[in-house]
Design a protein around this motif. Structure first.
Motif, PDB file in Angstrom:
ATOM      1  N   VAL A   1      -0.663 -10.234   5.013  1.00  0.00           N
ATOM      2  CA  VAL A   1       0.149  -8.844   5.554  1.00  0.00           C
ATOM      3  C   VAL A   1      -0.065  -7.760   4.662  1.00  0.00           C
ATOM      4  O   VAL A   1      -0.267  -8.026   3.464  1.00  0.00           O
ATOM      5  N   ILE A   2      -0.301  -6.767   5.164  1.00  0.00           N
ATOM      6  CA  ILE A   2      -0.136  -5.696   4.454  1.00  0.00           C
ATOM      7  C   ILE A   2       0.991  -4.646   4.642  1.00  0.00           C
ATOM      8  O   ILE A   2       1.326  -4.383   6.000  1.00  0.00           O
ATOM      9  N   VAL A   3       1.611  -4.511   3.519  1.00  0.00           N
ATOM     10  CA  VAL A   3       3.092  -3.634   3.581  1.00  0.00           C
ATOM     11  C   VAL A   3       2.951  -2.355   3.269  1.00  0.00           C
ATOM     12  O   VAL A   3       2.352  -1.947   1.990  1.00  0.00           O
TER      13      VAL A   3
ATOM     14  N   ARG B   1      -2.006  -8.566   9.386  1.00  0.00           N
ATOM     15  CA  ARG B   1      -0.776  -8.000  10.078  1.00  0.00           C
ATOM     16  C   ARG B   1      -0.014  -7.060   9.190  1.00  0.00           C
ATOM     17  O   ARG B   1       0.159  -7.192   7.883  1.00  0.00           O
ATOM     18  N   VAL B   2       0.319  -5.968   9.968  1.00  0.00           N
ATOM     19  CA  VAL B   2       0.889  -4.913   9.039  1.00  0.00           C
ATOM     20  C   VAL B   2       2.388  -4.714   9.187  1.00  0.00           C
ATOM     21  O   VAL B   2       3.063  -4.780  10.347  1.00  0.00           O
TER      22      VAL B   2
ATOM     23  N   THR C   1       0.851  -1.279   0.084  1.00  0.00           N
ATOM     24  CA  THR C   1      -0.009   0.059   0.072  1.00  0.00           C
ATOM     25  C   THR C   1       0.811   1.496  -0.043  1.00  0.00           C
ATOM     26  O   THR C   1       1.975   1.247   0.568  1.00  0.00           O
ATOM     27  N   TYR C   2       0.226   2.261  -0.567  1.00  0.00           N
ATOM     28  CA  TYR C   2       0.779   3.551  -0.479  1.00  0.00           C
ATOM     29  C   TYR C   2      -0.488   4.599  -0.563  1.00  0.00           C
ATOM     30  O   TYR C   2      -1.000   4.779  -1.741  1.00  0.00           O
ATOM     31  N   ARG C   3      -0.702   5.130   0.561  1.00  0.00           N
ATOM     32  CA  ARG C   3      -2.000   5.970   0.502  1.00  0.00           C
ATOM     33  C   ARG C   3      -3.154   5.269   0.097  1.00  0.00           C
ATOM     34  O   ARG C   3      -4.040   5.909  -0.900  1.00  0.00           O
TER      35      ARG C   3
END
Length: 345
Positions: A38-40, A60-61, A13-15
């Motif tokens: 997982v969200i990176v 999980r982040v 993710t990015y914004r």
């Protein structure tokens, strides 16, 4: 210990906060007990990471602390998980029900595949991509983009390269090839990875029964052309077998002139020129990358060519589809393939 078909879902993710609730709602119910999610977050600087952490207990982040690009985020997610299968999903995607199970079954049905993708849809009725199409000049685009869903095949099939929007990879193949190239930052890293898989003797496929809705928008500013053109040359210089690269050299150089004209007409001339400068400055790295890729080559140049096409039907390069260009392109490719076959006898 996870089962052989356990999946680690990695979302970079990015914004991306506006998209995550819909993704979570569609994805979490499909997870098995031994799957991972997982969200990176690439230093979004907004509420993306906090929102992701609160959406569901299965999430999980991982926070990278800086924007390491799409491939860099994928590496962080892969390193932070252990499941045998890796599924990379865009944050603005929504997997249809049963999508994960369909992708999971393909691991057993196609042991020869190192990576495969879901059918990525613009909506319920139209295709975003059914697999990357790759021209012999290294130009790639989303296959069957905009066509009705009925155009999808009824059975799994091979494709030149997978779309990173919904791409499953065997962890063993990811590790063997070093994953997607982090220095690409964004765009075409999935195309490069797919061609390197084919070069290493592994396959790439499409599972049309697995579908993902994607909020796709190609128009993201002329800067996109810089990344696409720079990374196209990186792939051609490092992945193409030497006999093929030599035979294509005149066409590649001639195409540069044509692309400069197209870029000037379409408003992305400066990004194209910047890409050319970057490619020249990157030659030592490209040569190192080439040595690594060619050391893993397990197919002939002729076999590798089977993944490339002479048809330049990209919807973003309309000027290149003129009959006066199509015919010479097809003729050149036919002659190049015949020459390769003679050289490799």
């Amino acid at each position: 210990m996870s089962s052989p078909d356990a999946i680690a879902v990695v979302v970079v993710t990015y914004r991306s906060s506006e998209h995550l609730p819909a993704l979570s709602a569609a994805l979490v119910p499909q997870l098995r007990d031994d799957d991972e999610l997982v969200i990176v977050d690439n230093a979004s600087g907004d509420e993306t990471a906090e929102l992701a952490a609160g959406l569901h207990e299965r999430i999980r982040v991982i926070e990278t602390g800086e924007n390491v690009g799409f491939a860099g985020g994928c590496h962080a997610g892969a390193s932070g998980t252990c499941s045998p299968l890796l599924l990379f999903l865009n944050p603005d995607s929504e997997p249809h029900p049963d999508c994960l199970d369909q992708l999971r079954k393909a691991a057993t049905a196609h042991p020869e595949w190192g990576a495969w993708q879901a059918a990525v849809m613009l909506d319920g009725e139209h295709i975003n991509t059914s697999g990357e199409i790759v021209h012999y000049l290294g130009i790639g685009w989303a296959g069957e983009c905009g066509r009705p869903a009925s155009a999808l095949p009824s059975h799994d099939r091979e494709v030149a390269a997978p779309s990173g929007a919904a791409m499953m990879v065997r962890r063993s193949d990811w590790l063997a090839l070093g994953g997607m190239k982090q220095e690409y930052f964004m765009y075409s890293e999935d195309l490069d990875f797919g061609l390197r898989l084919w070069l290493s003797g592994r396959g790439v496929g499409l599972v049309p029964g697995a579908r993902v809705k994607h909020n796709y928008d190609f128009e993201k500013g002329s800067y996109k052309w810089f990344w696409m053109e720079r990374n196209r040359w990186r792939t051609v210089l490092s992945v193409y077998p030497a006999p093929l690269l030599i035979l294509l050299a005149p066409a590649l150089l001639a195409a540069e002139i044509g692309l400069l004209v197209i870029a000037a007409r379409q408003g992305w001339l400066m990004p194209k020129l910047r890409a050319q400068v970057a490619v020249l400055g990157d030659l030592p790295t490209s040569l190192r990358r080439r040595r690594e890729a060619q050391a893993r080559r397990r197919v002939s140049a002729t076999q590798f060519c089977a993944q490339l096409t002479s048809s330049l039907d990209s919807p973003y390069l309309n000027a290149a589809q003129h009959p006066f260009l199509r015919v010479p392109q097809a003729l050149y490719w036919s002659l190049a393939q015949r020459a390769l076959a003679i050289l490799e006898r």
